[in-house]
Design a protein around this motif. Sequence first.
Motif, PDB file in Angstrom:
ATOM      1  N   TYR A  52     -33.429 -46.740 -22.528  1.00 36.20           N
ATOM      2  CA  TYR A  52     -34.801 -47.080 -22.138  1.00 36.20           C
ATOM      3  C   TYR A  52     -35.161 -46.360 -20.842  1.00 36.20           C
ATOM      4  CZ  TYR A  52     -38.826 -49.694 -20.470  1.00 36.20           C
ATOM      5  OH  TYR A  52     -40.067 -50.025 -19.991  1.00 36.20           O
ATOM      6  N   GLU A  53     -34.255 -46.382 -19.893  1.00 36.13           N
ATOM      7  CA  GLU A  53     -34.502 -45.730 -18.612  1.00 36.13           C
ATOM      8  C   GLU A  53     -34.572 -44.212 -18.742  1.00 36.13           C
ATOM      9  OE1 GLU A  53     -31.416 -47.220 -16.086  1.00 36.13           O
ATOM     10  OE2 GLU A  53     -32.417 -49.155 -15.771  1.00 36.13           O
ATOM     11  N   ALA A  54     -33.867 -43.639 -19.747  1.00 37.95           N
ATOM     12  CA  ALA A  54     -33.859 -42.182 -19.952  1.00 37.95           C
ATOM     13  C   ALA A  54     -34.984 -41.711 -20.875  1.00 37.95           C
ATOM     14  CB  ALA A  54     -32.514 -41.749 -20.522  1.00 37.95           C
ATOM     15  N   ARG A  55     -35.785 -42.650 -21.410  1.00 35.83           N
ATOM     16  CA  ARG A  55     -36.875 -42.336 -22.341  1.00 35.83           C
ATOM     17  C   ARG A  55     -36.377 -41.686 -23.626  1.00 35.83           C
ATOM     18  NH1 ARG A  55     -40.162 -38.596 -20.839  1.00 35.83           N
ATOM     19  NH2 ARG A  55     -38.989 -37.817 -19.056  1.00 35.83           N
ATOM     20  N   LEU A  56     -35.186 -42.073 -24.071  1.00 37.66           N
ATOM     21  CA  LEU A  56     -34.656 -41.632 -25.362  1.00 37.66           C
ATOM     22  C   LEU A  56     -34.868 -42.789 -26.351  1.00 37.66           C
ATOM     23  CD1 LEU A  56     -31.401 -39.816 -24.180  1.00 37.66           C
ATOM     24  CD2 LEU A  56     -33.487 -38.756 -25.070  1.00 37.66           C
ATOM     25  N   TYR A  57     -36.099 -42.889 -26.850  1.00 40.86           N
ATOM     26  CA  TYR A  57     -36.503 -44.080 -27.574  1.00 40.86           C
ATOM     27  C   TYR A  57     -35.845 -44.209 -28.944  1.00 40.86           C
ATOM     28  CZ  TYR A  57     -39.977 -44.001 -23.868  1.00 40.86           C
ATOM     29  OH  TYR A  57     -40.583 -43.963 -22.640  1.00 40.86           O
ATOM     30  N   SER A  58     -35.585 -43.084 -29.586  1.00 42.57           N
ATOM     31  CA  SER A  58     -34.877 -43.166 -30.866  1.00 42.57           C
ATOM     32  C   SER A  58     -33.480 -43.729 -30.659  1.00 42.57           C
ATOM     33  CB  SER A  58     -34.796 -41.780 -31.524  1.00 42.57           C
ATOM     34  OG  SER A  58     -36.054 -41.376 -32.002  1.00 42.57           O
ATOM     35  N   ASP A  59     -32.810 -43.264 -29.600  1.00 44.43           N
ATOM     36  CA  ASP A  59     -31.479 -43.795 -29.294  1.00 44.43           C
ATOM     37  C   ASP A  59     -31.548 -45.274 -28.951  1.00 44.43           C
ATOM     38  OD1 ASP A  59     -29.742 -41.707 -29.774  1.00 44.43           O
ATOM     39  OD2 ASP A  59     -29.929 -40.857 -27.784  1.00 44.43           O
ATOM     40  N   LEU A  60     -32.602 -45.673 -28.262  1.00 41.32           N
ATOM     41  CA  LEU A  60     -32.776 -47.087 -27.939  1.00 41.32           C
ATOM     42  C   LEU A  60     -32.885 -47.908 -29.226  1.00 41.32           C
ATOM     43  CD1 LEU A  60     -35.166 -48.546 -25.253  1.00 41.32           C
ATOM     44  CD2 LEU A  60     -35.061 -49.548 -27.529  1.00 41.32           C
ATOM     45  N   CYS A  61     -33.744 -47.458 -30.145  1.00 41.59           N
ATOM     46  CA  CYS A  61     -33.895 -48.170 -31.428  1.00 41.59           C
ATOM     47  C   CYS A  61     -32.574 -48.205 -32.194  1.00 41.59           C
ATOM     48  CB  CYS A  61     -34.965 -47.499 -32.274  1.00 41.59           C
ATOM     49  SG  CYS A  61     -36.630 -47.605 -31.587  1.00 41.59           S
ATOM     50  N   LEU A  62     -31.853 -47.086 -32.131  1.00 39.70           N
ATOM     51  CA  LEU A  62     -30.566 -47.011 -32.817  1.00 39.70           C
ATOM     52  C   LEU A  62     -29.616 -48.078 -32.308  1.00 39.70           C
ATOM     53  CD1 LEU A  62     -28.464 -45.584 -34.624  1.00 39.70           C
ATOM     54  CD2 LEU A  62     -27.999 -44.060 -32.684  1.00 39.70           C
ATOM     55  N   HIS A  63     -29.575 -48.267 -30.997  1.00 40.55           N
ATOM     56  CA  HIS A  63     -28.618 -49.226 -30.442  1.00 40.55           C
ATOM     57  C   HIS A  63     -29.042 -50.672 -30.670  1.00 40.55           C
ATOM     58  CE1 HIS A  63     -26.830 -45.618 -28.810  1.00 40.55           C
ATOM     59  NE2 HIS A  63     -25.746 -46.340 -28.590  1.00 40.55           N
ATOM     60  N   VAL A  64     -30.333 -50.898 -30.887  1.00 38.62           N
ATOM     61  CA  VAL A  64     -30.753 -52.219 -31.364  1.00 38.62           C
ATOM     62  C   VAL A  64     -30.164 -52.455 -32.754  1.00 38.62           C
ATOM     63  CG1 VAL A  64     -32.730 -53.625 -32.088  1.00 38.62           C
ATOM     64  CG2 VAL A  64     -32.852 -52.282 -29.971  1.00 38.62           C
ATOM     65  N   PHE A  65     -30.250 -51.416 -33.594  1.00 35.94           N
ATOM     66  CA  PHE A  65     -29.639 -51.475 -34.928  1.00 35.94           C
ATOM     67  C   PHE A  65     -28.127 -51.663 -34.830  1.00 35.94           C
ATOM     68  CE2 PHE A  65     -27.589 -48.995 -38.390  1.00 35.94           C
ATOM     69  CZ  PHE A  65     -28.019 -49.725 -39.482  1.00 35.94           C
ATOM     70  N   TYR A  66     -27.490 -50.978 -33.867  1.00 37.30           N
ATOM     71  CA  TYR A  66     -26.043 -51.108 -33.680  1.00 37.30           C
ATOM     72  C   TYR A  66     -25.640 -52.557 -33.391  1.00 37.30           C
ATOM     73  CZ  TYR A  66     -24.942 -46.081 -33.392  1.00 37.30           C
ATOM     74  OH  TYR A  66     -24.743 -44.757 -33.652  1.00 37.30           O
ATOM     75  N   VAL A  67     -26.470 -53.265 -32.635  1.00 32.31           N
ATOM     76  CA  VAL A  67     -26.167 -54.668 -32.356  1.00 32.31           C
ATOM     77  C   VAL A  67     -26.026 -55.432 -33.674  1.00 32.31           C
ATOM     78  CG1 VAL A  67     -27.080 -56.823 -31.405  1.00 32.31           C
ATOM     79  CG2 VAL A  67     -27.208 -54.711 -30.056  1.00 32.31           C
ATOM     80  N   ALA A  68     -27.014 -55.231 -34.563  1.00 26.77           N
ATOM     81  CA  ALA A  68     -26.980 -55.920 -35.860  1.00 26.77           C
ATOM     82  C   ALA A  68     -25.805 -55.436 -36.713  1.00 26.77           C
ATOM     83  CB  ALA A  68     -28.295 -55.700 -36.603  1.00 26.77           C
ATOM     84  N   MET A  69     -25.545 -54.122 -36.719  1.00 34.57           N
ATOM     85  CA  MET A  69     -24.491 -53.577 -37.567  1.00 34.57           C
ATOM     86  C   MET A  69     -23.101 -53.934 -37.062  1.00 34.57           C
ATOM     87  SD  MET A  69     -25.728 -52.357 -40.257  1.00 34.57           S
ATOM     88  CE  MET A  69     -24.212 -51.662 -40.903  1.00 34.57           C
ATOM     89  N   ASN A  70     -22.936 -54.071 -35.756  1.00 36.78           N
ATOM     90  CA  ASN A  70     -21.648 -54.525 -35.237  1.00 36.78           C
ATOM     91  C   ASN A  70     -21.370 -55.961 -35.666  1.00 36.78           C
ATOM     92  OD1 ASN A  70     -20.027 -52.639 -33.386  1.00 36.78           O
ATOM     93  ND2 ASN A  70     -22.119 -52.252 -32.711  1.00 36.78           N
ATOM     94  N   ALA A  71     -22.409 -56.771 -35.677  1.00 32.90           N
ATOM     95  CA  ALA A  71     -22.244 -58.146 -36.164  1.00 32.90           C
ATOM     96  C   ALA A  71     -21.918 -58.138 -37.660  1.00 32.90           C
ATOM     97  CB  ALA A  71     -23.514 -58.950 -35.896  1.00 32.90           C
ATOM     98  N   TYR A  72     -22.626 -57.282 -38.431  1.00 38.10           N
ATOM     99  CA  TYR A  72     -22.372 -57.180 -39.872  1.00 38.10           C
ATOM    100  C   TYR A  72     -20.967 -56.648 -40.150  1.00 38.10           C
ATOM    101  CZ  TYR A  72     -22.571 -55.312 -44.623  1.00 38.10           C
ATOM    102  OH  TYR A  72     -22.300 -55.016 -45.932  1.00 38.10           O
ATOM    103  N   GLY A  73     -20.560 -55.594 -39.439  1.00 34.96           N
ATOM    104  CA  GLY A  73     -19.224 -55.033 -39.627  1.00 34.96           C
ATOM    105  C   GLY A  73     -18.133 -56.039 -39.317  1.00 34.96           C
ATOM    106  N   TRP A  74     -18.343 -56.795 -38.268  1.00 35.16           N
ATOM    107  CA  TRP A  74     -17.389 -57.845 -37.878  1.00 35.16           C
ATOM    108  C   TRP A  74     -17.246 -58.840 -39.030  1.00 35.16           C
ATOM    109  CZ3 TRP A  74     -18.049 -60.864 -32.598  1.00 35.16           C
ATOM    110  CH2 TRP A  74     -16.824 -61.463 -32.260  1.00 35.16           C
ATOM    111  N   TYR A  75     -18.373 -59.254 -39.608  1.00 37.60           N
ATOM    112  CA  TYR A  75     -18.332 -60.180 -40.745  1.00 37.60           C
ATOM    113  C   TYR A  75     -17.703 -59.526 -41.976  1.00 37.60           C
ATOM    114  CZ  TYR A  75     -19.920 -62.607 -44.902  1.00 37.60           C
ATOM    115  OH  TYR A  75     -19.951 -63.216 -46.123  1.00 37.60           O
TER     116      TYR A  75
END
Length: 200
Positions: A52-75
């Motif tokens: 967010y601070e670097a204005r790399l918004y696609s990467d920001l959105c990706l890491h929001v997705f990563y939060v969900a996918m890490n939870a899914y992968g764990w399950y």
Amino acid sequence: MEYFTAEYWSQNWLEATGLVSGLLCVLLLIRQNIWNWPIGLLYSAVSIVVFYEARLYSDLCLHVFYVAMNAYGWYYWGFAKRPADSPVLPVTRIPTRIAAALAIVVACATAGVGWSFASYTNAAVPYWDSATTTMSFAAMWMTARKHIENWIVWLVVDVVSTGIYLYKGLQMYALLYCVYIGMAFAGWWAWRATMQRTAA
């Protein structure tokens, strides 16, 4: 040499946290250790702020997705159906039809997201950023499903991302992704060896 000073690390503690948790996450992933997922949750949360601070918004959105996918992968790694004689989820190859569908989705999404960020935001490198983001969406899903081809996609993502982060002055993340390049090779060989032992 500034990267080796305590002052630099203290001033860039969020990047430093991302660097350490990101490396630990992939090391555990190579070893097929389920604890890579909670460490990945930490890495993803920290990275949201950094991008967010670097204005790399696609990467920001990706890491929001990563939060969900890490939870899914764990399950999924913990509870998904597996062969009766296998105590852990086995490494598999992605079906050809699914791989083809993912490739088409990634290409279309890269073009669409890149155009949107270029047209409506002040994104730094909209198309390159979008390409690594959409490929990472696919790679992360493949990782959670334990498809070995995820390492090939991660390798491409890591090479391009290293260049982006150097361009944006995110030295710690550039270092992290440069190391990821070698780890992608290591992950491929480790998972391939597991597949061969299982097939024997």
